[in-house]
Design a protein around this motif. Sequence first.
Motif: not given
Length: 195
Positions: A52-63
Amino acid sequence: MHAPIYTDKELFQLISEGDETAFRKLFHAYVPQLRPLVMHVTKTASITEDIIQETFLRLWISRDKLIDIENPRSWILRIVFHQSFSYLRRQAIHHKAMDTMATDSESDNSTEETLAYTAMVQLIGNAVQQLPPQAKRIYLLSREQGLKIPEIAAKLFISPSTVKNSLVRSLQSIRKYLEASGHLIPAFLIWLLKL
């Protein structure tokens, strides 16, 4: 005074502009939904939290790309399941390596599992061979070369939605082929194929 209620699309828009409050809202809205899904796949609480953390990290990086996402929920679920199944793949490789090092007395079970795995891979291969040529090409680029939908679309000069639709149809066709051969597919995989 009530805080404004945003749609996922609006939150994606705000996050794409660097709005951390919108990011936190999205995170808190989705974590309770994602946790049981990931836990069902991984069976491990710590791995579930990592995914879950990795998913949202990717989301933020790809914002910066979020503005182009039409269906935020599907996009988030796709990342979560990709992360979950990547974990399972790594685990399978690890277990296979451990099986290889097992004692001779345990090798009978290992051989049985290897035969079952080989049979499943062969069945999937047969199902893929029955796909129409373009669908087969798209499936193989996705599964064997690991290309993402936009990369496949660019490589084949077709739209991303055509690639996505083709993959969905191919996965459904493969699932039906496996079921007709007597192999049951777990419910969460069937649900994933409907995304």
